[in-house]
Design an enzyme around this catalytic site. Structure first.
Site, mmCIF file in Angstrom:
data_model
loop_
_atom_site.group_PDB
_atom_site.id
_atom_site.type_symbol
_atom_site.label_atom_id
_atom_site.label_comp_id
_atom_site.label_asym_id
_atom_site.label_seq_id
_atom_site.Cartn_x
_atom_site.Cartn_y
_atom_site.Cartn_z
ATOM 1 N N HIS A 299 0.839 -1.209 0.000
ATOM 2 C CA HIS A 299 0.000 0.000 0.000
ATOM 3 C C HIS A 299 0.872 1.256 0.000
ATOM 4 C CE1 HIS A 299 -4.009 -1.939 0.953
ATOM 5 N NE2 HIS A 299 -3.164 -2.934 0.993
ATOM 6 N N SER B 207 2.389 -5.717 -9.008
ATOM 7 C CA SER B 207 3.144 -6.581 -9.930
ATOM 8 C C SER B 207 2.345 -6.829 -11.207
ATOM 9 C CB SER B 207 3.470 -7.921 -9.259
ATOM 10 O OG SER B 207 4.398 -7.719 -8.218
ATOM 11 N N ASP C 231 -6.543 5.341 3.173
ATOM 12 C CA ASP C 231 -6.587 3.971 2.659
ATOM 13 C C ASP C 231 -7.815 3.245 3.181
ATOM 14 O OD1 ASP C 231 -3.674 1.843 2.073
ATOM 15 O OD2 ASP C 231 -5.759 1.578 1.472
ATOM 16 N N SER D 188 6.012 -8.744 -1.869
ATOM 17 C CA SER D 188 6.744 -8.392 -0.652
ATOM 18 C C SER D 188 6.257 -9.163 0.565
ATOM 19 C CB SER D 188 6.578 -6.887 -0.373
ATOM 20 O OG SER D 188 5.209 -6.610 -0.058
ATOM 21 N N HIS E 89 2.743 -13.825 -8.424
ATOM 22 C CA HIS E 89 1.586 -14.133 -7.555
ATOM 23 C C HIS E 89 0.409 -13.220 -7.915
ATOM 24 C CE1 HIS E 89 2.891 -10.451 -5.804
ATOM 25 N NE2 HIS E 89 2.268 -10.572 -4.664
ATOM 26 N N GLU F 129 2.596 -3.763 -13.263
ATOM 27 C CA GLU F 129 3.951 -3.599 -13.803
ATOM 28 C C GLU F 129 4.185 -4.577 -14.962
ATOM 29 O OE1 GLU F 129 5.492 -2.139 -9.471
ATOM 30 O OE2 GLU F 129 6.191 -4.057 -10.226
HETATM 31 C C1 LIG Z 1 -1.840 -4.078 -2.817
HETATM 32 C C2 LIG Z 1 -1.800 -5.483 -2.220
HETATM 33 O O1 LIG Z 1 -0.658 -5.657 -1.370
HETATM 34 C C3 LIG Z 1 0.114 -6.852 -1.394
HETATM 35 O O2 LIG Z 1 1.231 -6.487 -2.185
HETATM 36 P P1 LIG Z 1 2.536 -7.421 -2.506
HETATM 37 O O3 LIG Z 1 3.767 -6.783 -1.987
HETATM 38 O O4 LIG Z 1 2.278 -8.823 -2.087
HETATM 39 O O5 LIG Z 1 2.566 -7.460 -4.094
HETATM 40 P P2 LIG Z 1 2.455 -6.282 -5.110
HETATM 41 O O6 LIG Z 1 1.134 -5.601 -5.001
HETATM 42 O O7 LIG Z 1 2.778 -6.906 -6.403
HETATM 43 O O8 LIG Z 1 3.587 -5.216 -4.707
HETATM 44 C C4 LIG Z 1 4.939 -5.579 -4.690
HETATM 45 C C5 LIG Z 1 5.735 -4.349 -5.066
HETATM 46 O O9 LIG Z 1 7.061 -4.518 -4.583
HETATM 47 C C6 LIG Z 1 7.992 -4.457 -5.662
HETATM 48 N N1 LIG Z 1 9.043 -5.472 -5.448
HETATM 49 C C7 LIG Z 1 8.722 -6.675 -4.911
HETATM 50 C C8 LIG Z 1 9.721 -7.617 -4.704
HETATM 51 C C9 LIG Z 1 11.064 -7.278 -5.041
HETATM 52 O O10 LIG Z 1 12.007 -8.072 -4.885
HETATM 53 N N2 LIG Z 1 11.325 -6.061 -5.576
HETATM 54 C C10 LIG Z 1 10.341 -5.136 -5.790
HETATM 55 O O11 LIG Z 1 10.609 -4.048 -6.296
HETATM 56 C C11 LIG Z 1 7.197 -4.751 -6.924
HETATM 57 O O12 LIG Z 1 7.772 -4.096 -8.054
HETATM 58 C C12 LIG Z 1 5.819 -4.176 -6.581
HETATM 59 O O13 LIG Z 1 5.775 -2.802 -6.904
HETATM 60 C C13 LIG Z 1 -0.624 -8.081 -1.917
HETATM 61 O O14 LIG Z 1 0.127 -8.681 -2.946
HETATM 62 C C14 LIG Z 1 -1.946 -7.815 -2.569
HETATM 63 O O15 LIG Z 1 -2.285 -8.883 -3.465
HETATM 64 C C15 LIG Z 1 -1.835 -6.518 -3.289
HETATM 65 O O16 LIG Z 1 -2.928 -6.322 -4.172
#
Ligand SMILES: C[C@@H]1O[C@H](OP(=O)(O)OP(=O)(O)OC[C@H]2O[C@@H](n3ccc(=O)[nH]c3=O)[C@H](O)[C@@H]2O)[C@H](O)[C@H](O)[C@H]1O
Length: 457
Positions: A20, A348, A119, A266, A343, A351
């Protein structure tokens, strides 16, 4: 005398999770670039990494504001975030955040922002704003597909959801929607979400684009009786400073569209069995891969120990396995990328679509199944089917990776991904401009009666 346009200030309050905070920060950057003054508010433990990575150009326009949660026996300050928080403490964290409202009241009295963006888990933020006659609105950081489905089953439980592409078997959707009925501090997540939607002044912001979710945005608007304003994909800047030479050098040696990036966000940590299946699936696929293996804070295990015996030797230079944090946006934008095993967390998913990386979808929980099905419906993802026991298996993982990355089979989905990527970028640029103009109107109304907040007597 020419009047200098007053600089509108916006205070932003994301939920205490990286998934978030990251979208709120991306929106904050877009707003700061359009001369808004941003107060970015979170717990100290969440603001530390933001402070370390915020580009210098934002230091005068994005001010980090600490909100201090009351101390709870099981919740030391390092747990004022969902990162590495034991799952059973999530309701305690929500309760502690609720009880930080007096601290939030004081912050508002001190900073007097023109507008507040909150939020979906903190309806008290809207009440605090109202008490001080400040406009406030919700910024929803998950998909319209998921939120319209959840709104529908709560409001119209006896009628069929009108978009069959998103329908999940009842057993699966019931399991997933259980998280909405978890109660903390007397409020379920659904009640929090519903109140935050209902009380949002004028409209609700959502992190998506009509390029991919128009019908879901419209349906959510009809269900909630709110104007839903997309801000586009808000994809993080791939040039953001991260220690990534090793990964980029490795990618530079791979053929175009030959490599998959594997990441589960994350906050999702594969079990030992899931790691075995993913590793064996990557091995069977014979495709190049970068895999970011992440562990829960309590897991004391190395990457090598976490992988099947001999796996790294067998895959050799075809695979690169990294622990920790990878520059995901930069990797997805690399010419060697031919697929993204994800996942389907919402950031993601966006992106993957925005960078034109076809998605091999392995949704795990929360909103991810709906995000995955929406991407499949757009023709830019293929979903890995679970077996009859609900498990991901190596053969199915390998099969879908090859369907996406191998030249012949993957051509259609790769072309569709490239096409949608261009449209999404263009539409997203238009949508953020419209949203900024609406926020400016709300923050600094040009007509005296434009304030929508009921005037307190
Ligand atoms: C809102 C909600 O929060 C959670 O977010 P979560 O972190 O799991 O995954 P992303 O929303 O993809 O967010 C992950 C974010 O971390 C970044 N990243 C991650 C791993 C890494 O090694 N490097 C990076 O830069 C990635 O680029 C993205 O921007 C839940 O999933 C939920 O499903 C989602 O809708």
């Amino acid at each position: 005398m020419e009047t200098k346009q007053q600089r509108a200030s916006i205070l932003m309050l994301p939920w205490l999770a990286h998934g978030h905070i990251s979208p709120f920060l991306e929106l904050a950057k877009r707003l700061a670039q359009r001369n808004f003054l941003i107060y970015f508010c979170s717990s100290p433990v969440n603001l530390n990494p933001v402070r370390e990575t915020l580009p210098n150009k934002f230091t005068s326009s994005i001010h980090l504001v600490e909100i201090h949660l009351p101390s709870f026996p099981q919740l030391p300050p390092r747990y004022h975030t969902t990162k590495d928080l034991p799952p059973h403490l999530i309701p305690t964290l929500k309760t502690a955040f609720d009880q930080s409202k007096p601290s939030f009241d004081h912050i508002l009295m001190t900073l007097k922002p023109n507008l507040i963006i909150y939020d979906f888990l903190q309806p008290w933020a809207q009440q605090a704003a109202l008490a001080q006659n400040i406009n406030s609105l919700l910024f929803f950081v998950s998909s319209a597909a998921c939120s319209s489905f959840l709104y529908h089953i709560i409001k119209n439980p006896t009628t069929e959801f009108p978009f069959p592409a998103l329908n999940l078997p009842d057993s699966e959707s019931n399991k997933l929607t259980q998280f909405l009925h978890v109660s903390s501090n007397g409020l379920t997540d659904w009640e929090r979400f519903h109140k935050c939607m209902d009380e949002s002044t004028n409209f609700v912001l959502i992190k998506t684009s009509k390029e991919i979710e128009a019908k879901y945005i419209d349906y959510l608007s009809s269900l909630s009786n709110k104007e839903i304003v997309p801000v586009g994909p808000l994809v993080q800047d791939p040039s953001s400073k991260q220690d990534d030479e090793k990964i980029i050098d490795w990618l530079n040696k791979k053929d175009p569209s030959s490599t998959v990036f594997v990441s589960f966000g994350s906050e999702y940590f594969l079990s030992k069995e899931e790691r075995e299946e993913v590793a064996s699936g990557l091995e069977l696929s014979n495709v190049n891969f970068i895999w970011v293996v992440r562990f829960h804070g309590d897991e004391r295990i190395s990457v090598e120990e976490a992988l099947p015996v001999g796996f790294l030797n067998r895959v050799g230079d075809r695979g690169l396995v990294e622990g920790g944090w990878a520059p995901q946006a930069k990797i997805l934008g690399h010419v060697a990328l031919g697929g993204f095993v994800s996942h389907c967390g919402w950031s993601s998913t966006l992106e993957g679509i925005t960078f034109g990386a076809p998605i091999i979808a392995m949704p795990m929980n929360l909103d991810q199944p709906w995000n995955a099905k929406m991407a499949v419906e757009r023709g830019v993802a293929l979903e890995v089917k679970r077996d009859q026991n609900g498990k991901f298996r190596r053969e199915e993982i390998a099969k879908v990776i090859k369907q996406v990355v191998m030249v012949e089979e993957g051509e259609r989905i790769r072309n569709k991904s490239r096409e949608l990527s261009m449209k999404m970028r263009q539409k997203g640029d238009e949508e953020i401009e419209v949203a900024v103009e609406k926020l400016m109107q709300l923050a600094l109304p040009t007509e005296p009666n434009a304030l929508k907040v009921p005037q307190l007597n």
